[in-house]
Design a protein around this motif. Structure first.
Motif, mmCIF file in Angstrom:
data_model
loop_
_atom_site.group_PDB
_atom_site.id
_atom_site.type_symbol
_atom_site.label_atom_id
_atom_site.label_comp_id
_atom_site.label_asym_id
_atom_site.label_seq_id
_atom_site.Cartn_x
_atom_site.Cartn_y
_atom_site.Cartn_z
ATOM 1 N N THR A 8 0.839 -1.193 0.000
ATOM 2 C CA THR A 8 0.000 0.000 0.000
ATOM 3 C C THR A 8 0.875 1.245 0.000
ATOM 4 O OG1 THR A 8 -1.791 -1.123 1.163
ATOM 5 C CG2 THR A 8 -1.746 1.279 1.283
ATOM 6 N N VAL A 9 0.562 2.168 -0.906
ATOM 7 C CA VAL A 9 1.299 3.426 -1.033
ATOM 8 C C VAL A 9 0.330 4.577 -0.801
ATOM 9 C CG1 VAL A 9 2.679 4.897 -2.545
ATOM 10 C CG2 VAL A 9 2.914 2.402 -2.669
ATOM 11 N N SER A 27 0.109 1.397 -11.964
ATOM 12 C CA SER A 27 0.887 0.179 -11.724
ATOM 13 C C SER A 27 0.004 -0.895 -11.099
ATOM 14 C CB SER A 27 2.064 0.482 -10.792
ATOM 15 O OG SER A 27 2.723 -0.708 -10.409
ATOM 16 N N ASP A 28 0.179 -2.135 -11.548
ATOM 17 C CA ASP A 28 -0.513 -3.275 -10.955
ATOM 18 C C ASP A 28 0.227 -3.828 -9.738
ATOM 19 O OD1 ASP A 28 -2.513 -3.211 -12.901
ATOM 20 O OD2 ASP A 28 -1.359 -4.491 -14.258
ATOM 21 N N GLU A 29 1.381 -3.239 -9.427
ATOM 22 C CA GLU A 29 2.218 -3.798 -8.363
ATOM 23 C C GLU A 29 1.945 -3.192 -6.987
ATOM 24 O OE1 GLU A 29 6.334 -5.095 -10.004
ATOM 25 O OE2 GLU A 29 5.958 -3.092 -10.819
ATOM 26 N N VAL A 30 1.227 -2.064 -6.943
ATOM 27 C CA VAL A 30 0.950 -1.415 -5.662
ATOM 28 C C VAL A 30 -0.521 -1.010 -5.592
ATOM 29 C CG1 VAL A 30 3.303 -0.535 -5.367
ATOM 30 C CG2 VAL A 30 1.603 0.865 -6.553
ATOM 31 N N ARG A 31 -0.995 -0.813 -4.369
ATOM 32 C CA ARG A 31 -2.327 -0.274 -4.139
ATOM 33 C C ARG A 31 -2.165 1.134 -3.605
ATOM 34 N NH1 ARG A 31 -6.264 0.197 -0.063
ATOM 35 N NH2 ARG A 31 -4.819 -0.565 1.521
ATOM 36 N N VAL A 32 -2.797 2.112 -4.243
ATOM 37 C CA VAL A 32 -2.658 3.517 -3.865
ATOM 38 C C VAL A 32 -3.886 3.960 -3.073
ATOM 39 C CG1 VAL A 32 -2.347 5.872 -4.699
ATOM 40 C CG2 VAL A 32 -1.222 3.971 -5.888
ATOM 41 N N VAL A 33 -3.649 4.518 -1.906
ATOM 42 C CA VAL A 33 -4.729 5.013 -1.051
ATOM 43 C C VAL A 33 -5.053 6.448 -1.445
ATOM 44 C CG1 VAL A 33 -5.444 5.528 1.317
ATOM 45 C CG2 VAL A 33 -3.984 3.553 0.843
ATOM 46 N N ASP A 34 -6.323 6.751 -1.656
ATOM 47 C CA ASP A 34 -6.741 8.107 -1.976
ATOM 48 C C ASP A 34 -6.936 8.916 -0.694
ATOM 49 O OD1 ASP A 34 -6.795 7.969 -4.775
ATOM 50 O OD2 ASP A 34 -8.735 6.967 -4.749
ATOM 51 N N VAL A 35 -6.294 10.067 -0.627
ATOM 52 C CA VAL A 35 -6.483 10.974 0.509
ATOM 53 C C VAL A 35 -6.669 12.390 -0.029
ATOM 54 C CG1 VAL A 35 -5.176 9.596 2.162
ATOM 55 C CG2 VAL A 35 -3.983 11.301 0.765
ATOM 56 N N ARG A 36 -7.351 13.188 0.735
ATOM 57 C CA ARG A 36 -7.571 14.576 0.337
ATOM 58 C C ARG A 36 -6.289 15.381 0.522
ATOM 59 N NH1 ARG A 36 -12.567 16.486 3.852
ATOM 60 N NH2 ARG A 36 -12.420 18.326 2.509
ATOM 61 N N PRO A 37 -6.119 16.485 -0.221
ATOM 62 C CA PRO A 37 -4.982 17.366 0.045
ATOM 63 C C PRO A 37 -5.004 17.851 1.487
ATOM 64 C CG PRO A 37 -6.082 17.977 -2.008
ATOM 65 C CD PRO A 37 -6.954 16.960 -1.337
ATOM 66 N N VAL A 38 -3.838 18.062 2.055
ATOM 67 C CA VAL A 38 -3.737 18.454 3.462
ATOM 68 C C VAL A 38 -4.534 19.724 3.745
ATOM 69 C CG1 VAL A 38 -2.131 19.270 5.227
ATOM 70 C CG2 VAL A 38 -1.533 17.296 3.846
ATOM 71 N N TYR A 39 -4.476 20.685 2.821
ATOM 72 C CA TYR A 39 -5.149 21.963 3.078
ATOM 73 C C TYR A 39 -6.671 21.841 3.050
ATOM 74 C CZ TYR A 39 -5.435 22.165 -2.051
ATOM 75 O OH TYR A 39 -5.687 21.880 -3.377
ATOM 76 N N GLU A 40 -7.197 20.689 2.615
ATOM 77 C CA GLU A 40 -8.641 20.470 2.628
ATOM 78 C C GLU A 40 -9.092 19.590 3.790
ATOM 79 O OE1 GLU A 40 -9.948 18.835 -1.050
ATOM 80 O OE2 GLU A 40 -9.374 20.570 -2.253
ATOM 81 N N MET A 41 -8.157 19.001 4.514
ATOM 82 C CA MET A 41 -8.525 18.073 5.576
ATOM 83 C C MET A 41 -9.127 18.798 6.766
ATOM 84 S SD MET A 41 -5.473 15.253 5.646
ATOM 85 C CE MET A 41 -5.050 14.286 4.195
ATOM 86 N N THR A 42 -10.061 18.115 7.428
ATOM 87 C CA THR A 42 -10.686 18.620 8.637
ATOM 88 C C THR A 42 -10.496 17.601 9.760
ATOM 89 O OG1 THR A 42 -12.839 17.587 8.194
ATOM 90 C CG2 THR A 42 -12.431 19.754 7.203
ATOM 91 N N ALA A 43 -10.946 17.944 10.936
ATOM 92 C CA ALA A 43 -10.828 17.036 12.076
ATOM 93 C C ALA A 43 -11.555 15.717 11.814
ATOM 94 C CB ALA A 43 -11.378 17.713 13.331
#
Length: 299
Positions: A8-9, A27-43
């Motif tokens: 997981t990347v 790439s078929d060799e890794v799984r990519v986790v989707d996360v929001r940009p830091v400036y959009e993150m909330t608690a």
């Protein structure tokens, strides 16, 4: 390796990081986790983010100070949530003003997401004109000494950030005057080389067939014109111009904004009107970029 067992990347950062994430997704060799940009993150994002970090094998992240926006969003705080066996790769935030010495970013404290209309970049000449009422400054052009000094400053500023945060090195890529689209939108050559350096740092065997960036410009939808005075000073006239770059080369040339041509004068007029309604942005721009303003002889 079966699909569920793929490493997981996670990639966290700005639009540049989005390019690296999009490449890894192919790439078929890794799984990519989707996360929001830091400036959009909330608690509300923190619990899921912490859970994802605990399952991450490789974290690719741009430097973020601890407790960014009063939340535990610093890159060191991310790293503390990883397993002991995980790999963290710090990638610098790339800025390069060599081709666009007057172009800057301004993040006013009251609203760091606030950007001017039409083109989301500030021009120091327009900021100074808004502050002083002297419209003659809009026609300023850098001397050869000023243009080369601005380019050197960009390289040195990135080198300082790399050393301060212990990121991988990319400052050497700026020394050859790469044909970036704006101050924070690198050309594909720069992005491809940085991605190659990221791949070199992932655990051995994790990417046996690394993705390639291809011929398109991932961050080329918005492009600022490169002025003739800058091209002459840096020795770029007739050398390596992007055949797809329709932005022109003069102060009165055109931008490309989201793929559509926009005259520079139209952007200047829109920004002057906007600054009249947001004087705190002008004040912040003059404060934050006072050294560049002085270097370019704007006051």
């Amino acid at each position: 390796m079966s699909i569920p067992d793929r490493p997981t990347v996670m990639v966290i950062g700005n639009c540049q990081a989005d390019v690296y994430r999009d490449l890894l997704r192919t790439s078929d060799e890794v799984r990519v986790v989707d996360v929001r940009p830091v400036y959009e993150m909330t608690a509300e994002d923190i619990p899921d983010l912490h859970a994802d970090l605990a399952r991450t094998d490789v974290l690719i992240v741009q430097p973020v100070r601890d407790d960014y926006r009063d939340l535990p969003l610093g890159h060191r705080q991310f790293a503390a949530r990883l397993r002991a066996s995980a790999t963290i790769i710090l990638v610098p935030v790339l800025r390069y003003a060599g081709l666009h010495p007057y172009q800057v970013l301004v993040r006013p404290p009251r609203d760091r997401s606030l950007v001017p209309p039409v083109a989301p970049y500030h021009d120091l000449r327009t900021l100074v004109a808004a502050a002083t009422g002297d419209l003659s400054v809009l026609d300023s052009a850098p001397t050869p000494e000023q243009a080369t000094a601005a380019a050197r400053e960009s390289v040195e500023a990135l080198r300082v950030r790399e050393q301060a945060h212990g990121t991988l090195v990319a400052s050497d890529l700026l020394e050859g005057y790469p044909r970036w689209h704006t101050i924070n939108h690198p050309d594909r050559g720069t992005l491809a080389t940085v991605f190659d350096r990221i791949v070199e740092r992932v655990p051995a065997g994790l990417l046996s067939d690394p993705p390639r960036i291809g011929d398109r410009e991932p961050l080329g939808a918005t492009r600022a014109p490169v002025e003739h005075a800058v091209e002459r000073a840096l020795g770029l006239i007739g050398r390596g111009a992007d055949p797809d770059d329709a932005t022109g080369g003069a102060r009165g040339g055109e931008w490309l904004v989201d793929g559509a041509p926009v005259p520079s004068r139209e952007i200047v007029e829109a920004h002057l009107a906007w600054y009249a309604a947001t004087p705190d942005v002008v004040e912040e721009g003059l404060r934050r970029h006072s050294a560049r303003i002085e270097l370019l002889g704007l006051r």
